[in-house]
Design a protein around this motif. Sequence first.
Motif, PDB file in Angstrom:
ATOM      1  N   MET A  39       0.905  -1.117  -0.194  1.00 64.98           N
ATOM      2  CA  MET A  39      -0.015  -0.055  -0.073  1.00 64.98           C
ATOM      3  C   MET A  39       0.776   1.228  -0.039  1.00 64.98           C
ATOM      4  O   MET A  39       0.560   2.300  -0.679  1.00 64.98           O
ATOM      5  CB  MET A  39      -0.831   0.093   1.214  1.00 64.98           C
ATOM      6  N   GLY A  40       2.044   1.317   0.652  1.00 62.13           N
ATOM      7  CA  GLY A  40       2.899   2.416   0.712  1.00 62.13           C
ATOM      8  C   GLY A  40       3.668   2.689  -0.739  1.00 62.13           C
ATOM      9  O   GLY A  40       3.460   3.363  -1.179  1.00 62.13           O
ATOM     10  N   SER A  41       3.608   1.536  -1.398  1.00 62.45           N
ATOM     11  CA  SER A  41       4.292   1.499  -2.833  1.00 62.45           C
ATOM     12  C   SER A  41       2.960   2.498  -3.852  1.00 62.45           C
ATOM     13  O   SER A  41       3.525   3.020  -4.551  1.00 62.45           O
ATOM     14  CB  SER A  41       4.411   0.111  -3.259  1.00 62.45           C
ATOM     15  N   PHE A  42       1.834   1.924  -3.491  1.00 62.07           N
ATOM     16  CA  PHE A  42       1.108   2.607  -4.368  1.00 62.07           C
ATOM     17  C   PHE A  42       1.043   4.136  -4.006  1.00 62.07           C
ATOM     18  O   PHE A  42       0.701   4.886  -4.772  1.00 62.07           O
ATOM     19  CB  PHE A  42      -0.379   1.788  -4.092  1.00 62.07           C
ATOM     20  N   ILE A  43       1.133   4.378  -2.701  1.00 58.60           N
ATOM     21  CA  ILE A  43       0.975   5.945  -2.434  1.00 58.60           C
ATOM     22  C   ILE A  43       2.354   6.705  -2.960  1.00 58.60           C
ATOM     23  O   ILE A  43       2.213   7.693  -3.480  1.00 58.60           O
ATOM     24  CB  ILE A  43       1.286   6.030  -0.791  1.00 58.60           C
ATOM     25  N   ALA A  44       3.372   6.088  -3.409  1.00 63.21           N
ATOM     26  CA  ALA A  44       4.528   6.572  -3.899  1.00 63.21           C
ATOM     27  C   ALA A  44       4.257   6.926  -5.423  1.00 63.21           C
ATOM     28  O   ALA A  44       4.959   8.001  -5.816  1.00 63.21           O
ATOM     29  CB  ALA A  44       5.634   5.844  -3.643  1.00 63.21           C
ATOM     30  N   ILE A  45       3.462   6.201  -5.954  1.00 62.41           N
ATOM     31  CA  ILE A  45       3.404   6.268  -7.498  1.00 62.41           C
ATOM     32  C   ILE A  45       1.967   6.950  -8.051  1.00 62.41           C
ATOM     33  O   ILE A  45       2.035   7.393  -9.073  1.00 62.41           O
ATOM     34  CB  ILE A  45       3.549   4.879  -8.095  1.00 62.41           C
ATOM     35  N   THR A  46       0.786   6.670  -7.259  1.00 64.00           N
ATOM     36  CA  THR A  46      -0.196   7.096  -7.605  1.00 64.00           C
ATOM     37  C   THR A  46      -0.329   8.753  -7.747  1.00 64.00           C
ATOM     38  O   THR A  46      -0.928   9.321  -8.877  1.00 64.00           O
ATOM     39  CB  THR A  46      -1.495   6.559  -7.059  1.00 64.00           C
ATOM     40  N   PRO A  47      -0.219   9.436  -6.745  1.00 68.32           N
ATOM     41  CA  PRO A  47      -0.098  10.854  -6.842  1.00 68.32           C
ATOM     42  C   PRO A  47       0.621  11.506  -7.785  1.00 68.32           C
ATOM     43  O   PRO A  47      -0.092  12.441  -8.616  1.00 68.32           O
ATOM     44  CB  PRO A  47       0.042  11.471  -5.418  1.00 68.32           C
ATOM     45  N   PRO A  48       1.777  11.095  -8.196  1.00 68.50           N
ATOM     46  CA  PRO A  48       2.459  11.722  -9.145  1.00 68.50           C
ATOM     47  C   PRO A  48       1.924  11.404 -10.726  1.00 68.50           C
ATOM     48  O   PRO A  48       1.815  12.330 -11.600  1.00 68.50           O
ATOM     49  CB  PRO A  48       3.808  10.864  -9.257  1.00 68.50           C
ATOM     50  N   ALA A  49       1.274  10.135 -10.898  1.00 67.48           N
ATOM     51  CA  ALA A  49       0.584   9.879 -11.942  1.00 67.48           C
ATOM     52  C   ALA A  49      -0.481  10.787 -12.238  1.00 67.48           C
ATOM     53  O   ALA A  49      -0.856  11.487 -13.481  1.00 67.48           O
ATOM     54  CB  ALA A  49       0.078   8.437 -12.136  1.00 67.48           C
ATOM     55  N   ILE A  50      -1.371  11.188 -11.281  1.00 67.66           N
ATOM     56  CA  ILE A  50      -2.356  11.771 -11.240  1.00 67.66           C
ATOM     57  C   ILE A  50      -2.235  13.385 -11.519  1.00 67.66           C
ATOM     58  O   ILE A  50      -2.752  14.043 -12.479  1.00 67.66           O
ATOM     59  CB  ILE A  50      -3.324  11.797  -9.866  1.00 67.66           C
ATOM     60  N   ALA A  51      -1.053  13.651 -10.849  1.00 65.15           N
ATOM     61  CA  ALA A  51      -0.601  14.996 -11.021  1.00 65.15           C
ATOM     62  C   ALA A  51      -0.236  15.292 -12.768  1.00 65.15           C
ATOM     63  O   ALA A  51      -0.351  16.387 -13.204  1.00 65.15           O
ATOM     64  CB  ALA A  51       0.795  15.472 -10.266  1.00 65.15           C
ATOM     65  N   GLU A  52       0.547  14.466 -13.156  1.00 64.28           N
ATOM     66  CA  GLU A  52       1.213  14.532 -14.442  1.00 64.28           C
ATOM     67  C   GLU A  52      -0.203  14.686 -15.554  1.00 64.28           C
ATOM     68  O   GLU A  52      -0.150  15.571 -16.444  1.00 64.28           O
ATOM     69  CB  GLU A  52       1.938  13.455 -14.885  1.00 64.28           C
ATOM     70  N   SER A  53      -1.201  14.105 -15.128  1.00 63.50           N
ATOM     71  CA  SER A  53      -2.560  13.861 -16.117  1.00 63.50           C
ATOM     72  C   SER A  53      -3.057  15.123 -16.022  1.00 63.50           C
ATOM     73  O   SER A  53      -3.480  15.759 -16.855  1.00 63.50           O
ATOM     74  CB  SER A  53      -3.354  12.744 -15.702  1.00 63.50           C
ATOM     75  N   ILE A  54      -3.138  15.863 -14.760  1.00 62.60           N
ATOM     76  CA  ILE A  54      -3.653  17.254 -14.502  1.00 62.60           C
ATOM     77  C   ILE A  54      -2.683  18.207 -15.118  1.00 62.60           C
ATOM     78  O   ILE A  54      -3.388  19.086 -15.782  1.00 62.60           O
ATOM     79  CB  ILE A  54      -3.714  17.459 -12.765  1.00 62.60           C
TER      80      ILE A  54
END
Length: 251
Positions: A163-178
Amino acid sequence: MAKYAWLLAGLVLVSYFVGNINFALIISKLKKSDVRKLGSGNPGTLNMSRNFGLKIGLLTLFLDMLKGAIPTLVGYFAFYGVFVGEGTPQFYLPDLAKFACGFAAVLGHIYPVFLKFRGGKGIASTIGVFLVAMSVSGVWVVVGIMSMVAAVLFIYFTEYGAMGSFIAITPPAIAESIRFFFAYRDNNHIVLYYIAANMLIFLICFFTWFAHRKNIERMLAGEEHPTSIREMLMKYKAKKRAQKEQGNDSA
């Protein structure tokens, strides 16, 4: 445009083979062992940390991050300054190329042809991809750094590594899409480039999440392997203390 397509295809292919290099396996072999037969069996940072100590785990993390970061950086600078499409704003081709090469590297890590398509889970390489991608985008890199800090803190207090791993990669992915949305929303002529770039971001996350499907099942069943950073730190300190005492005794 054809010359750019061929160059990108070549870089994507090379990036995939770079992703095939499994540093966890190499390091464990140097230690006369095979990380795939230890702990969770995953040749990645957390399993390396559990079985060989924090220092080796951090080394694996750094090398796997480089494996995602370098192809992403090469993809970006290979097309630096190139704009495509009609209208204004035009699409900045490095925004597509960096994620194409980054995705290929992550895919090569998870499904390496040289290891019969049985690799790691891609988190460290994905972190490397997003850190580079966001660094060249300016202040957006703050999101990537904050996500990594949040992931470490989450693992430290909960011991849920996946779960910690998911936290590391998911927000940056959303930020780049934004960022893409605000950068390209006013030009309908480049929609295909826009969709392709976002699809690559989605696929990077999808494959890393999919590689963790068994972890998700174990978390839901309450059977996930704990990842205790505190325990790793204690073992590291105890080892350093023992080495120091041994050195004093020898003197």
